[in-house]
Scaffold this active site. Sequence first.
Site: not given
Lengths: 113, 218
Positions: B126, B129-131
């Site tokens: 991602c 961000c951090s999906c």
Amino acid sequence: MQDPHLRRHHDMGGLDAGPVEQGEHVYDPWEKRTDAIMRLVSDKNRRLMTVDELRRGIEEIGPNVYDEMTYYERWMTSITNNLLEKGVIHVDELGRKMAEIEARWRAAGATGE
Amino acid sequence: MSDSHSHDHDHDHDHLHNPHGPHPYQPDLEDAPFTHCQLMAEAVGELLIEKDVFSADDLRAMIELIDSKSPAEGARLIARAWLDADFKARVLENVNDAATELGIDAGTIPIRAVENTDTVHNVIVCTLCSCYPRLLIGLPPDWYKSRSYRSRAVREPRTVLKEFGTHIDDNIEVRVHDSTADLRYLVIPERPQGSETMSEDELTSLVTRDSMIGVTTL
């Protein structure tokens, strides 16, 4: 590569960076608490904020601060700003509550940064 | 911070019932100074409880749910897909629905399965961000959220994979999938050679988190 002036700091795909550090992370209790707060306020019963609003709040953190913050510090900052914007909590009560908790923690022997 | 402090994890307002005094709870870090954001997390949580947005029990239960999620659920899904071609087809069609068949709640955000074969290797990232498919494989590792991984995985995936000890032959295509808040991915790793006679449980135990991210093979 796109014009760097059009790129926001969180949009880092394709940039240069050092090697990936693969250490595992033990989540601190406050980090799990932050994650749990987010899941609760965004669940289908409450719908006080959305994942997109969380991300928007993270992306609004200034570039330098963004890089200095840990992952869940960004989350907590965004969650708090979203809840303040929506009037779910108010800045004066938040300030009072934080001062109260800080006093409680210091009395228990902890030290702040 | 070591695991020995885990007794502090369920502190939320336990002080009301604690015989040792009104505020025995110490911040998580007896050995490190507490930070502004830790104070904020405590304060926002307490305010939301006072306002009946949720209860202290709701918060505790959610933390326990987060703790209960691990790559094991994703691994179970993968093992079943290896054994049952029809199920695998349904996984490729709709991971969330297929997970429900196994009693796994994969949440409402769509997850797309991408299958590794002898000609394609898939990796997820991602960049923004951090999906991550958290409900299937737990919280993401730190490196998944790091600047290095997010920046480089889309640009030089083979080099990044080498840092994980994974060498992908040049004749195998590497596909990098960039997750978003609205669509996450799960890699179906290739079933390892020599696993032909294994039971479903044995297969499940072979599947690692990193193989479902695509940074390793099995």
